[in-house]
Design a protein around this motif. Structure first.
Motif, PDB file in Angstrom:
ATOM      1  N   TYR A  67     -64.978 -83.309  38.858  1.00 21.96           N
ATOM      2  CA  TYR A  67     -66.001 -83.419  39.898  1.00 21.96           C
ATOM      3  C   TYR A  67     -65.777 -82.355  40.956  1.00 21.96           C
ATOM      4  O   TYR A  67     -64.648 -82.072  41.345  1.00 21.96           O
ATOM      5  CB  TYR A  67     -65.932 -84.854  40.432  1.00 21.96           C
ATOM      6  CG  TYR A  67     -66.187 -85.097  41.893  1.00 21.96           C
ATOM      7  CD1 TYR A  67     -65.236 -85.785  42.651  1.00 21.96           C
ATOM      8  CD2 TYR A  67     -67.366 -84.728  42.504  1.00 21.96           C
ATOM      9  CE1 TYR A  67     -65.467 -86.069  43.979  1.00 21.96           C
ATOM     10  CE2 TYR A  67     -67.597 -85.007  43.834  1.00 21.96           C
ATOM     11  CZ  TYR A  67     -66.640 -85.674  44.572  1.00 21.96           C
ATOM     12  OH  TYR A  67     -66.866 -85.953  45.887  1.00 21.96           O
ATOM     13  N   PHE A  68     -66.857 -81.739  41.401  1.00 20.28           N
ATOM     14  CA  PHE A  68     -66.845 -80.721  42.449  1.00 20.28           C
ATOM     15  C   PHE A  68     -67.680 -81.197  43.630  1.00 20.28           C
ATOM     16  O   PHE A  68     -68.732 -81.807  43.447  1.00 20.28           O
ATOM     17  CB  PHE A  68     -67.475 -79.414  41.946  1.00 20.28           C
ATOM     18  CG  PHE A  68     -66.670 -78.696  40.906  1.00 20.28           C
ATOM     19  CD1 PHE A  68     -66.793 -79.044  39.570  1.00 20.28           C
ATOM     20  CD2 PHE A  68     -65.812 -77.676  41.253  1.00 20.28           C
ATOM     21  CE1 PHE A  68     -66.063 -78.383  38.602  1.00 20.28           C
ATOM     22  CE2 PHE A  68     -65.077 -77.006  40.284  1.00 20.28           C
ATOM     23  CZ  PHE A  68     -65.211 -77.364  38.962  1.00 20.28           C
TER      24      PHE A  68
ATOM     25  N   PHE B  17     -58.746 -77.287  29.001  1.00 24.84           N
ATOM     26  CA  PHE B  17     -60.045 -77.390  29.660  1.00 24.84           C
ATOM     27  C   PHE B  17     -59.955 -76.785  31.058  1.00 24.84           C
ATOM     28  O   PHE B  17     -58.991 -77.042  31.790  1.00 24.84           O
ATOM     29  CB  PHE B  17     -60.475 -78.856  29.811  1.00 24.84           C
ATOM     30  CG  PHE B  17     -60.896 -79.524  28.530  1.00 24.84           C
ATOM     31  CD1 PHE B  17     -59.973 -79.811  27.541  1.00 24.84           C
ATOM     32  CD2 PHE B  17     -62.215 -79.888  28.320  1.00 24.84           C
ATOM     33  CE1 PHE B  17     -60.350 -80.434  26.362  1.00 24.84           C
ATOM     34  CE2 PHE B  17     -62.611 -80.519  27.152  1.00 24.84           C
ATOM     35  CZ  PHE B  17     -61.674 -80.796  26.171  1.00 24.84           C
ATOM     36  N   SER B  18     -60.966 -76.028  31.433  1.00 26.10           N
ATOM     37  CA  SER B  18     -61.033 -75.554  32.810  1.00 26.10           C
ATOM     38  C   SER B  18     -62.485 -75.555  33.257  1.00 26.10           C
ATOM     39  O   SER B  18     -63.382 -75.240  32.480  1.00 26.10           O
ATOM     40  CB  SER B  18     -60.422 -74.164  32.956  1.00 26.10           C
ATOM     41  OG  SER B  18     -61.152 -73.228  32.188  1.00 26.10           O
ATOM     42  N   ALA B  19     -62.696 -75.924  34.497  1.00 23.49           N
ATOM     43  CA  ALA B  19     -64.045 -75.964  35.054  1.00 23.49           C
ATOM     44  C   ALA B  19     -64.052 -75.192  36.357  1.00 23.49           C
ATOM     45  O   ALA B  19     -63.067 -75.187  37.098  1.00 23.49           O
ATOM     46  CB  ALA B  19     -64.487 -77.406  35.275  1.00 23.49           C
ATOM     47  N   GLU B  20     -65.171 -74.541  36.602  1.00 17.83           N
ATOM     48  CA  GLU B  20     -65.338 -73.776  37.832  1.00 17.83           C
ATOM     49  C   GLU B  20     -66.721 -74.027  38.394  1.00 17.83           C
ATOM     50  O   GLU B  20     -67.666 -74.333  37.654  1.00 17.83           O
ATOM     51  CB  GLU B  20     -65.178 -72.276  37.564  1.00 17.83           C
ATOM     52  CG  GLU B  20     -63.800 -71.851  37.132  1.00 17.83           C
ATOM     53  CD  GLU B  20     -63.713 -70.346  36.936  1.00 17.83           C
ATOM     54  OE1 GLU B  20     -62.589 -69.835  36.932  1.00 17.83           O
ATOM     55  OE2 GLU B  20     -64.773 -69.701  36.791  1.00 17.83           O
ATOM     56  N   ARG B  21     -66.829 -73.819  39.665  1.00 15.86           N
ATOM     57  CA  ARG B  21     -68.136 -73.873  40.317  1.00 15.86           C
ATOM     58  C   ARG B  21     -68.158 -72.816  41.431  1.00 15.86           C
ATOM     59  O   ARG B  21     -68.086 -73.136  42.621  1.00 15.86           O
ATOM     60  CB  ARG B  21     -68.436 -75.250  40.889  1.00 15.86           C
ATOM     61  CG  ARG B  21     -69.906 -75.418  41.269  1.00 15.86           C
ATOM     62  CD  ARG B  21     -70.199 -76.757  41.879  1.00 15.86           C
ATOM     63  NE  ARG B  21     -71.615 -76.862  42.192  1.00 15.86           N
ATOM     64  CZ  ARG B  21     -72.116 -77.727  43.065  1.00 15.86           C
ATOM     65  NH1 ARG B  21     -71.320 -78.572  43.709  1.00 15.86           N
ATOM     66  NH2 ARG B  21     -73.411 -77.765  43.286  1.00 15.86           N
TER      67      ARG B  21
ATOM     68  N   LYS C 282     -69.250 -70.377  44.190  1.00 15.57           N
ATOM     69  CA  LYS C 282     -70.348 -70.363  45.159  1.00 15.57           C
ATOM     70  C   LYS C 282     -71.051 -71.707  45.270  1.00 15.57           C
ATOM     71  O   LYS C 282     -72.122 -71.806  45.876  1.00 15.57           O
ATOM     72  CB  LYS C 282     -71.375 -69.274  44.836  1.00 15.57           C
ATOM     73  CG  LYS C 282     -70.789 -67.878  44.780  1.00 15.57           C
ATOM     74  CD  LYS C 282     -71.832 -66.854  44.429  1.00 15.57           C
ATOM     75  CE  LYS C 282     -71.217 -65.478  44.293  1.00 15.57           C
ATOM     76  NZ  LYS C 282     -72.197 -64.456  43.915  1.00 15.57           N
ATOM     77  N   GLY C 283     -70.509 -72.727  44.698  1.00 14.21           N
ATOM     78  CA  GLY C 283     -71.068 -74.052  44.862  1.00 14.21           C
ATOM     79  C   GLY C 283     -72.430 -74.260  44.233  1.00 14.21           C
ATOM     80  O   GLY C 283     -73.141 -75.201  44.612  1.00 14.21           O
ATOM     81  N   SER C 284     -72.782 -73.418  43.266  1.00 16.15           N
ATOM     82  CA  SER C 284     -74.091 -73.595  42.630  1.00 16.15           C
ATOM     83  C   SER C 284     -73.888 -74.087  41.206  1.00 16.15           C
ATOM     84  O   SER C 284     -73.550 -75.257  40.999  1.00 16.15           O
ATOM     85  CB  SER C 284     -74.890 -72.302  42.679  1.00 16.15           C
ATOM     86  OG  SER C 284     -74.147 -71.250  42.077  1.00 16.15           O
ATOM     87  N   PHE C 285     -74.045 -73.219  40.207  1.00 11.80           N
ATOM     88  CA  PHE C 285     -73.854 -73.633  38.827  1.00 11.80           C
ATOM     89  C   PHE C 285     -72.365 -73.857  38.546  1.00 11.80           C
ATOM     90  O   PHE C 285     -71.493 -73.447  39.325  1.00 11.80           O
ATOM     91  CB  PHE C 285     -74.436 -72.588  37.866  1.00 11.80           C
ATOM     92  CG  PHE C 285     -73.653 -71.308  37.823  1.00 11.80           C
ATOM     93  CD1 PHE C 285     -73.910 -70.281  38.712  1.00 11.80           C
ATOM     94  CD2 PHE C 285     -72.654 -71.134  36.871  1.00 11.80           C
ATOM     95  CE1 PHE C 285     -73.189 -69.111  38.678  1.00 11.80           C
ATOM     96  CE2 PHE C 285     -71.924 -69.963  36.832  1.00 11.80           C
ATOM     97  CZ  PHE C 285     -72.177 -68.947  37.738  1.00 11.80           C
ATOM     98  N   SER C 286     -72.100 -74.527  37.438  1.00 17.42           N
ATOM     99  CA  SER C 286     -70.718 -74.771  37.028  1.00 17.42           C
ATOM    100  C   SER C 286     -70.549 -74.392  35.569  1.00 17.42           C
ATOM    101  O   SER C 286     -71.510 -74.452  34.784  1.00 17.42           O
ATOM    102  CB  SER C 286     -70.357 -76.243  37.232  1.00 17.42           C
ATOM    103  OG  SER C 286     -69.054 -76.531  36.752  1.00 17.42           O
TER     104      SER C 286
END
Lengths: 109, 114
Positions: free
Chosen positions: B48-49, B65-69, B71-75
């Motif tokens: 969760y972001f 597993f790695s997740a990024e977001r 600029k707070g827009s797409f992920s």
């Protein structure tokens, strides 16, 4: 673990009201009751939520008991398109949703 | 259509390959969630972001597993060295931080690892 208990499956005749029960006896004072449904191979669809009072929108009605330990989702005139798995979830705002097994509703002609 | 989009909708890959999925949330939503759903089960939370910050990660989110977001827009959600057990539907949801914080889900990305 999910904090809710729902029947595994239910049938409903097309055009009749579908009443889906949910028990959440350990719900805390600031937790909302949310209902989502998932039609095969699609993402979960938000239906309705409530805290204490009964709620109604264009999709359904949500009846929450006075002690908040159980609730019922009502689809007033079920159609074949309402066949789906319905999830009842209790949650604090801002937390991840914990899905249980849900109720598989089959609407029959 | 909830306004949450995910791409690709389907991905077939061979074991050991890397895959990346993208989620575009509803434009004004500042919270973004990733869930995974295996056949016959309900969705399970992954991460969760809030804006750019990754605030919570499930134990299901292994180091592959790695997740990024940015600029707070797409992920994006990347899985490295995929395994057959990674085969699942990967769901993204977004919400606007407020009193009820209702999450709206995208259509999901179905991953098949051969």
């Amino acid at each position: 673990d999910a904090k809710t208990t729902q029947p595994t499956s239910m049938d409903c005749a097309e055009g009749r009201a579908a009443n889906l029960p949910c028990n959440h006896s350990t719900i805390s004072g600031n937790e909302y009751v949310y209902w989502y449904r998932q039609i095969h191979s699609q993402g979960p669809q938000y239906i309705i939520h409530g805290l204490k009072n009964n709620e109604t929108n264009e999709m359904a009605s949500l009846i929450i008991t006075e002690d908040r330990k159980s609730s019922t989702l009502i689809l007033p005139h079920a159609t074949l398109r309402d066949t789906a798995v319905y999830y009842c979830i209790v949650n604090n705002a801002g937390n991840m949703l914990t899905f249980g097994g849900g109720t598989r509703l089959m609407v029959k002609p | 259509d909830t306004g949450v989009s995910q791409n690709p909708r389907h991905k077939i890959t061979k074991r050991g390959q890397n895959v990346t999925f993208r989620c575009d949330p509803i434009s004004e939503h500042n919270r973004l969630y990733w869930y995974r759903q295996t056949l016959g089960q309900g969705p399970e939370f992954l991460t969760y972001f809030q804006n750019e910050a990754q605030l919570e990660k499930s134990r299901l989110l292994s180091d592959r597993f790695s997740a990024e977001r940015p600029k707070g827009s797409f992920s994006t959600l990347e899985i490295q060295r995929t395994e057959q057990g990674d085969s699942a539907m990967y769901l993204c949801a977004s919400s606007l931080a407020q009193s009820t914080d209702t999450q709206y889900f995208g259509p999901g990305t179905r991953l098949t690892v051969l």
